[in-house]
Write a protein that holds these residues in place. Structure first.
Motif, mmCIF file in Angstrom:
data_model
loop_
_atom_site.group_PDB
_atom_site.id
_atom_site.type_symbol
_atom_site.label_atom_id
_atom_site.label_comp_id
_atom_site.label_asym_id
_atom_site.label_seq_id
_atom_site.Cartn_x
_atom_site.Cartn_y
_atom_site.Cartn_z
ATOM 1 N N ALA A 38 0.827 -1.210 0.000
ATOM 2 C CA ALA A 38 0.000 0.000 0.000
ATOM 3 C C ALA A 38 0.861 1.260 0.000
ATOM 4 N N LEU A 43 -3.133 0.689 -3.670
ATOM 5 C CA LEU A 43 -4.541 0.835 -3.296
ATOM 6 C C LEU A 43 -5.146 2.143 -3.784
ATOM 7 N N MET A 81 -6.911 -7.302 -0.935
ATOM 8 C CA MET A 81 -6.686 -5.892 -1.263
ATOM 9 C C MET A 81 -7.675 -5.426 -2.332
ATOM 10 N N MET A 85 -10.473 -2.427 -2.337
ATOM 11 C CA MET A 85 -10.472 -1.393 -3.374
ATOM 12 C C MET A 85 -11.845 -1.225 -4.011
ATOM 13 N N GLN A 89 -13.600 1.118 -1.027
ATOM 14 C CA GLN A 89 -13.132 2.420 -1.500
ATOM 15 C C GLN A 89 -14.024 3.007 -2.589
#
Length: 374
Positions: A38, A43, A81, A85, A89
């Motif tokens: 990261a 990311l 991850m 994302m 996110q």
């Protein structure tokens, strides 16, 4: 001038990708790999610069996830991850306000916090009408959440959970609301790690909410806007959650080719046998086909033209080709496929899992059929 700038960006990104590959090679047994990767910016690649991201787009983010998985040989970490994302996110980018971006999105992209999306429940699966987790607003304006979730990717380590709860009866279209809940919130209890046979390194858990109090400022989107949050998350997750598998397939194909070149049977290299050559060609075709579809979808997303039908088609196609690829792989090794160093059976388990998360293959078929007017 524009072409010159594009060329400079490609050179810069290629150099960054080489650095990521070098880092990935050292991440196989590293418990701190998440933060290290990261810190290189993985990311934040798809997020716009205005929101604190790198602003290089979805295609670049998928290239990075593929490269990291190929070089590290890890399946669970890049999957986890990617889940953050696309399912945490992306909704924050679309529905979050400035305060929520500062409090939640920035640390998620920096890798100083981990996010988890909690929608699935024990008896509901993909049936949103059956969600039982409830959120009731009280006179002080705060919400009290009660219920349980399961198969929460990143659940054991997450610092913030994006949770769907029912705030009204009736249709899921109007009855769900999304909330951002911090790990330390009283009433939030994280279950033990769920044992599984695929995606080694990704941690899943259950989640229990016992009169968990959440401020109204931590509601993501409007009240009864949870369905829109969910659909936005699924549009990106289905499209790109399998980007790391391209790297896993590429690494497995390279290793298999090296194996058949170095071993002999009846005095001849394995690679000289037509059945072996055909298997490798079919594997190469599956990888190439999966890549073509996924990156075409990423370019659509970079143009702002990603729709649910295309996302489902991508998820279905890549998972199908991943399974075809892995059905061929063990027979290249014979009995050696059972040895851990070949990775054949572990990858086959990952392929089977890809048919179910982010919506089953049958569900993707249903969405695509409806888009065809069927």
């Amino acid at each position: 001038m524009k072409d010159h700038q594009s060329h400079l960006f490609e050179e810069e990104f290629t150099g960054w990708l080489a650095g990521l590959r070098a880092l990935a090679d050292k991440c196989r047994e590293d418990d701190g790999a998440w933060r290290k990767v990261a810190s290189q910016g993985l990311l934040s690649l798809a997020a716009p610069e205005a929101a604190g991201g790198a602003g290089v787009g979805y295609e670049a983010a998928c290239l990075a996830l593929e490269a990291f998985a190929e070089e590290s040989g890890l399946s669970g970490l890049p999957f986890a991850m990617a889940a953050q994302m696309w399912a945490c996110q992306e909704p924050l980018l679309e529905f979050g306000n400035k305060a929520q971006h500062d409090r939640y999105l920035a640390p998620l992209m920096a890798g100083t916090a981990v996010g988890a999306f909690a929608a699935t429940e024990y008896d509901s699966g993909s049936d949103l009408l059956s969600l039982r987790t409830r959120a009731d607003q009280h006179g002080d304006g705060r919400w009290r959440l009660s219920g349980a979730k399961t198969f929460v990717t990143n659940g054991p380590t997450a610092d913030v959970f994006l949770i769907l709860a029912r705030t009204a009866e009736g249709s899921a279209l109007f009855g769900l609301t999304a909330f951002l809940v911090r790990r330390e919130t009283p009433g939030l209890h994280i279950g033990k790690v769920i044992d599984k046979t695929a995606l080694a390194g990704a941690q899943l858990s259950s989640l229990h909410l016992d009169d968990c109090v959440v401020d109204d400022a931590d509601r993501l989107g409007g009240t009864s806007g949870g369905f829109a949050v969910l659909m936005h998350a699924m549009r990106y997750e289905r499209a790109f959650i399998l980007a790391p598998t391209l790297g896993l397939m590429a690494g497995a194909l390279r290793q298999a080719i090296e194996h058949v070149r170095s071993r002999t049977q009846f005095g001849q290299p394995l690679g000289s046998y037509e059945t072996i050559r055909q298997r490798l060609v079919r594997m190469h075709m599956s990888l190439t086909s999966a890549r073509e579809v996924l990156y075409a979808t990423a370019r659509r997303a970079d143009r702002g033209a990603l729709d649910h039908g295309r996302s489902s088609l991508t998820k279905l196609h890549v998972s199908t080709e991943f399974n075809r690829f892995c059905q061929e792989l063990p027979d290249l090794y014979g009995g050696y496929a059972l040895l851990p160093e070949t990775g054949a059976t572990a990858l086959l388990a990952d392929a089977v899992a890809s048919r179910y998360y982010s919506g089953t293959s049958d569900m993707q078929m249903k969405i695509i059929a409806e888009g065809l007017g069927l």
